[in-house]
Design a protein around this motif. Structure first.
Motif, short mmCIF file in Angstrom:
data_model
loop_
_atom_site.label_atom_id
_atom_site.label_comp_id
_atom_site.label_asym_id
_atom_site.label_seq_id
_atom_site.Cartn_x
_atom_site.Cartn_y
_atom_site.Cartn_z
N TYR A 5 0.85 -1.19 0.00
CA TYR A 5 0.00 0.00 0.00
C TYR A 5 0.89 1.24 0.00
N LYS A 6 0.31 2.36 -0.40
CA LYS A 6 1.06 3.61 -0.41
C LYS A 6 0.70 4.46 0.81
N THR A 7 1.72 5.01 1.45
CA THR A 7 1.48 5.89 2.59
C THR A 7 2.60 6.92 2.61
N ILE A 8 2.66 7.73 3.68
CA ILE A 8 3.76 8.70 3.74
C ILE A 8 4.84 8.20 4.67
N ILE A 25 -3.31 25.69 8.60
CA ILE A 25 -2.04 25.00 8.85
C ILE A 25 -2.26 23.50 8.68
N GLY A 26 -1.45 22.90 7.81
CA GLY A 26 -1.66 21.49 7.47
C GLY A 26 -0.68 20.55 8.16
N PHE A 27 -1.18 19.37 8.49
CA PHE A 27 -0.37 18.32 9.13
C PHE A 27 -0.74 16.99 8.49
N ALA A 28 0.25 16.11 8.35
CA ALA A 28 -0.04 14.75 7.87
C ALA A 28 0.75 13.76 8.72
N PHE A 29 0.10 12.69 9.13
CA PHE A 29 0.76 11.67 9.96
C PHE A 29 0.51 10.28 9.39
N PRO A 30 1.55 9.44 9.35
CA PRO A 30 1.28 8.04 9.02
C PRO A 30 0.67 7.39 10.27
N VAL A 31 -0.47 6.73 10.14
CA VAL A 31 -1.11 6.06 11.29
C VAL A 31 -1.56 4.66 10.87
N THR A 32 -1.42 3.70 11.79
CA THR A 32 -1.85 2.34 11.44
C THR A 32 -2.97 1.83 12.34
N ASN A 33 -3.28 2.57 13.41
CA ASN A 33 -4.36 2.12 14.28
C ASN A 33 -5.02 3.31 14.98
N GLU A 34 -6.13 3.03 15.67
CA GLU A 34 -6.92 4.08 16.32
C GLU A 34 -6.10 4.85 17.36
N LYS A 35 -5.20 4.14 18.05
CA LYS A 35 -4.43 4.78 19.11
C LYS A 35 -3.51 5.86 18.53
N GLU A 36 -2.80 5.52 17.45
CA GLU A 36 -1.90 6.50 16.82
C GLU A 36 -2.70 7.69 16.28
N LEU A 37 -3.89 7.38 15.77
CA LEU A 37 -4.77 8.40 15.23
C LEU A 37 -5.16 9.38 16.33
N LYS A 38 -5.61 8.83 17.47
CA LYS A 38 -6.04 9.66 18.60
C LYS A 38 -4.89 10.51 19.12
N ASN A 39 -3.71 9.89 19.25
CA ASN A 39 -2.55 10.62 19.75
C ASN A 39 -2.20 11.81 18.86
N GLN A 129 6.85 12.55 1.61
CA GLN A 129 7.47 11.53 0.76
C GLN A 129 6.50 10.36 0.74
N ILE A 130 5.90 10.09 -0.43
CA ILE A 130 4.95 8.97 -0.52
C ILE A 130 5.73 7.70 -0.86
N ILE A 131 5.56 6.69 -0.03
CA ILE A 131 6.32 5.45 -0.21
C ILE A 131 5.37 4.25 -0.32
N THR A 132 5.90 3.17 -0.84
CA THR A 132 5.12 1.93 -0.92
C THR A 132 5.62 1.00 0.18
N ARG A 133 4.72 0.59 1.04
CA ARG A 133 5.10 -0.36 2.10
C ARG A 133 4.56 -1.73 1.75
N GLU A 134 5.37 -2.74 2.00
CA GLU A 134 4.89 -4.10 1.75
C GLU A 134 4.34 -4.66 3.05
N LEU A 135 3.26 -5.37 2.95
CA LEU A 135 2.67 -5.99 4.14
C LEU A 135 3.56 -7.13 4.61
N GLU A 136 3.64 -7.28 5.93
CA GLU A 136 4.44 -8.37 6.46
C GLU A 136 3.58 -9.28 7.32
N THR A 137 4.10 -10.46 7.55
CA THR A 137 3.41 -11.40 8.43
C THR A 137 4.48 -12.02 9.32
#
Length: 201
Positions: A5-8, A25-39, A129-137
């Motif tokens: 997937y693509k993210t920053i 004033i603009g801000f962008a954050f990479p977030v993967t779950n609700e907790k990071e979002l809330k923070n 910087q938009i990057i492509t992250r590979e999913l891991e398991t």
């Protein structure tokens, strides 16, 4: 099936846009779950307690299936949605974009707001910087002590990273690898004697 997937790459903070006395004033954050979002949301609220509005949009999940656009008191659809549309335009997910507004005394009207929130989100994402992250398991493998070399050779063939290794008579090893390799490595492990494994995903 999608394995990436693509993210920053990292947060972008304090991009500034001025429109008729109002500051956006603009801000962008990479977030993967609700907790990071809330923070991230709380952090910006604490940094800008006197702002008139904290409007934002986020997308989470492989295909952005978890999403929300919030106008925070601006006319409906005039702030959160234009921000969200920029996330779609850039095809990014696991991301939160916040635009903080300080009202400058002149009303912008709904179309003015839509344009300015869109522009603010656009500038913010252009700085990222938009990057492509590979999913891991993660896989946990149990095997006999004398099979170590075989197992390690196999893991390196699939570029797996060993996270944890308990070397006893019965060894237990945890490794992370790209989700795209899951079936291939499963096939190889299934062919080995005295080896059991399971994926934690």
């Amino acid at each position: 099936m999608t394995f990436e997937y693509k993210t920053i790459e990292k947060p972008i903070e304090n991009t500034l846009l001025k429109e008729k006395g109002s500051k956006f004033i603009g801000f962008a954050f990479p977030v993967t779950n609700e907790k990071e979002l809330k923070n991230a949301l709380e952090k910006i609220r604490e940094e800008h307690p006197k702002a008139t509005h904290h409007c934002y949009a986020f997308r989470m999940g492989l295909n952005g299936e978890n999403y929300r656009a919030n106008d925070d008191g601006e006319p409906s659809g005039s702030a959160g949605l234009p921000i969200y549309n920029q996330l779609l335009a850039n095809e990014v997910t696991n991301i939160l974009v916040i635009v903080v507004r300080y009202y400058g005394g002149t009303k912008l009207g709904v179309s003015g707001l839509v344009k300015t929130y869109k522009e603010s989100a656009k500038i913010t994402l252009e700085e990222a910087q938009i990057i492509t992250r590979e999913l891991e398991t993660e896989v946990e493998i149990q095997f006999n002590f004398n099979q170590q070399n075989t197992i390690f050779t196999l893991l390196s063939k699939f570029d797996a990273k060993v996270l944890n290794f308990d070397a006893n008579e019965n060894c237990i090893l945890t490794a992370s690898l790209k989700l795209a390799q899951k079936e291939n490595i499963s096939e190889k492990l299934s062919e080995m004697q005295y080896v059991s494994f399971e994926f934690n995903d």
